[in-house]
Design a protein around this motif. Structure first.
Motif, short mmCIF file in Angstrom:
data_model
loop_
_atom_site.label_atom_id
_atom_site.label_comp_id
_atom_site.label_asym_id
_atom_site.label_seq_id
_atom_site.Cartn_x
_atom_site.Cartn_y
_atom_site.Cartn_z
N ALA A 186 -11.46 -3.11 -1.18
CA ALA A 186 -12.03 -4.26 -0.46
C ALA A 186 -13.32 -3.83 0.24
N SER A 187 -14.33 -4.70 0.25
CA SER A 187 -15.60 -4.36 0.89
C SER A 187 -15.50 -4.59 2.40
N GLU B 291 -15.43 -8.20 3.20
CA GLU B 291 -14.12 -8.86 3.00
C GLU B 291 -13.15 -8.54 4.15
N SER C 88 -5.88 -13.56 6.44
CA SER C 88 -7.28 -13.56 5.98
C SER C 88 -7.47 -12.54 4.86
N ILE C 89 -6.71 -11.46 4.89
CA ILE C 89 -6.81 -10.45 3.83
C ILE C 89 -6.23 -10.99 2.53
N GLU D 172 -8.77 -13.34 1.13
CA GLU D 172 -9.95 -12.67 0.57
C GLU D 172 -9.62 -12.03 -0.77
N THR D 173 -8.46 -11.36 -0.82
CA THR D 173 -8.18 -10.57 -2.02
C THR D 173 -7.63 -11.43 -3.15
N ASP E 254 -8.93 -14.44 -3.75
CA ASP E 254 -10.06 -15.27 -4.21
C ASP E 254 -10.60 -14.77 -5.55
#
Ligand code: HEC
Ligand code: HEC
Ligand code: HEC
Ligand code: HEC
Ligand code: HEC
Length: 408
Positions: A348-349, A352, A401-402, A405-406, A408
């Motif tokens: 993950a960046s 993110e 939220s993680i 994000e992951t 998506d």
């Protein structure tokens, strides 16, 4: 003739008595001022033996401190990368303030700024006079070590001229000015809390010069402190597992107390922690500051009617509730930390992870505020409940939220 002589003698005697009283008063004041030159409480023992004994009684009756990292292993994870993960113990009485600081792995394995002495050494006002405020804060704690001998002393709280209460720590005066409060105009009742608030408060060191500050420009609630820290972009350290920019909260007793029912009733720290005690036929304020729960008759029962055991049980329920809520937040924070670590491992960046890291900072700050506060929620139980339920929600949202994000 005889009458006039008697009058003269009477006048003379009265004059002599007044003179002696004045002389004695002056002498007494001179001795207090002399004692004040000495930081050691023993220098005050001659004049105030009962107070000195009350202060010193703690020494024989106090054991080794409790290891708070062993007591709750979550704390090590929470503070990964911060000196607090090396050693964190329960507080002991004021006599031990310098001893416990010098022995801590936090100062022996990490270089700490000189600002640490402010609340742990009675020599502090002398050191400020010697090096100047900026000069002192430009040094390291270990540079000063040999000059520190006394933890806390009479002159930290008392003006030797008349034994009235006084403030000796500049950072507190400045921090109260942010709130538009001039401590020089405080009432006696306020001073019975302010003397404690010189030290029993959250603090941080200004990044460019290591000067001691309290984060109170927005107010005394945790939400206000968070706004202050966010506005100046401050963090104490970067979390070793999640990479979040974190705040370490420390002993915010004054701040939490200020939000509670007892503060609303005008009750000061000294009312509960320094209740009146009878010694040698005299009544004095208890000078061994400790838990009031073993002195409830004098600390609590003049307000709370009825049975002390029942009030103790009610107090216990408040604290049990805090402990339950703390444990729930610890579970949520553990999940959040693990989710961030897993996401990092999966590539993950930083972008993110922004939301999740922000949640880690914000939720843990609330948990720490109640965990580091030394009354287990008692000083303001509703505020403690509010902050811990906010912490739970923020941590859970961070975890979600993680996942978003992951996926998506
Ligand atoms: C604003 C005042 C203040 C400053 C500045 C301060 N302390 Fe303290 N410290 C306290 C108070 C109050 C306690 C007791 C309450 C507690 O332990 O939570 C304490 C407790 C401690 C203890 C004993 C309990 C424990 O945490 O293991 C140590 C060790 C300690 N401090 C080290 C430090 C170090 C190192 C610094 C500098 C980084 C520092 N202190 C700066 C007020 C302060
Ligand atoms: C000069 C700073 C300073 C001031 C002023 C101060 N404290 Fe403390 N207090 C400390 C430090 C530091 C410790 C922790 C010492 C240690 O653990 O070695 C402490 C410890 C305590 C403890 C824990 C004792 C125990 O055995 O668990 C209590 C209770 C306490 N203080 C209450 C008060 C009250 C009430 C006032 C005001 C009347 C006050 N303090 C004023 C710095 C201060
Ligand atoms: C209404 C009474 C009351 C007032 C007012 C009060 N406290 Fe307390 N305080 C308590 C109780 C009760 C505890 C919990 C003691 C326990 O769990 O054994 C406590 C715990 C503490 C502790 C930890 C003591 C220990 O043995 O670990 C410190 C330090 C402390 N208070 C400081 C303060 C300061 C500073 C203020 C003022 C800003 C203050 N208290 C105001 C009742 C009070
Ligand atoms: C942490 C702050 C603090 C320290 C340290 C401290 N005192 Fe006090 N002292 C107080 C407070 C608070 C009162 C209550 C004053 C009031 O209500 O006006 C008090 C009251 C007194 C009184 C007035 C009589 C009484 O008992 O109420 C004397 C005398 C006194 N202290 C002597 C000493 C001596 C001697 C020492 C050192 C051994 C000492 N104090 C250390 C806070 C402190
Ligand atoms: C000067 C008066 C006064 C003193 C001293 C005092 N209290 Fe209180 N206390 C109050 C008042 C008023 C309330 C609010 C009404 C109520 O809930 O009874 C309160 C509320 C409480 C509550 C319920 C608050 C909550 O958060 O749920 C507890 C528990 C409590 N006090 C315990 C204590 C203990 C323990 C002491 C002594 C260490 C103490 N009080 C000393 C006046 C006092």
């Amino acid at each position: 003739m005889r009458e006039r002589l008697a009058k003269l003698i009477a006048l003379g005697t009265a004059g002599l008595i007044v003179g002696l009283v004045l002389l004695f008063g002056w002498h007494q004041q001179f001795r207090v001022q002399q004692a004040a030159q000495q930081v050691d409480p023993a220098a005050w023992a001659d004049l105030f033996p009962l107070h000195y004994e009350s202060y010193m009684r703690s020494v024989e009756l106090t054991g080794e401190p409790e290891d708070k990292l062993e007591a709750n292993p979550f704390r090590r994870l929470a503070w990964a990368g911060n000196a607090f993960s090396l050693e964190y113990n329960s507080a002991r009485p004021h006599y031990f303030s310098q001893i416990d600081q010098q022995n801590s792995r936090r100062v022996n394995e990490r270089e700490q700024p000189a600002g640490c002495v402010n609340c742990h050494a009675a020599e502090t006002p002398d050191l400020i006079a010697e090096y100047g405020w900026e000069g002192l804060h430009g040094m390291q704690y270990n540079d000063l070590r040999d000059q520190l001998h006394v933890g806390s002393s009479c002159r930290d709280c008392h003006d030797p001229a008349d034994m009235s209460l006084r403030i000796t720590r500049p950072a507190f005066i400045e921090a109260m000015a942010y709130l538009d409060i001039d401590v020089n105009r405080a009432s006696r009742r306020e001073m019975r809390s302010y003397v404690c608030a010189q030290c029993h408060v959250e603090y941080y060191f200004e990044p460019d010069n290591n000067e001691l500050r309290m984060p109170w420009t927005e107010g005394l609630r945790l939400d206000d402190m968070e706004a202050h820290f966010d506005a100046i972009g401050f963090s104490d350290w970067q979390h070793a597992e999640t990479g979040a920019d974190m705040i370490k909260i420390q002993h915010p007793e004054f701040e939490l107390h200020s939000q509670g029912v007892h503060a609303e009733e005008g009750i000061s720290c000294a009312d509960c922690h320094m209740p009146p005690v009878q010694v040698g036929g005299m009544q004095i304020s208890e000078h061994w500051m400790r838990s009031p729960m073993d002195q409830m008759e004098t600390a609590c029962m003049n307000c709370h009617r009825g049975d002390a055991d029942r009030l103790a049980a009610r107090t216990g329920r408040v604290q049990q509730n805090t402990l339950r809520q703390l444990a729930n937040v610890e579970d949520a924070l553990t999940d959040l930390i693990q989710a961030i670590v897993a996401a990092r491992e999966n590539g993950a960046s930083d972008a993110e992870l922004t939301e999740a890291r922000q949640a880690h900072r914000s939720a843990q700050m609330r948990w720490d505020f109640i965990d580091a506060e030394n009354s287990t929620g008692f000083h303001a139980s509703q505020e403690a409940r509010r902050l811990l339920s906010d912490a739970l929600q923020i941590a859970r949202e961070g975890e979600q939220s993680i996942n978003q994000e992951t996926s998506d």
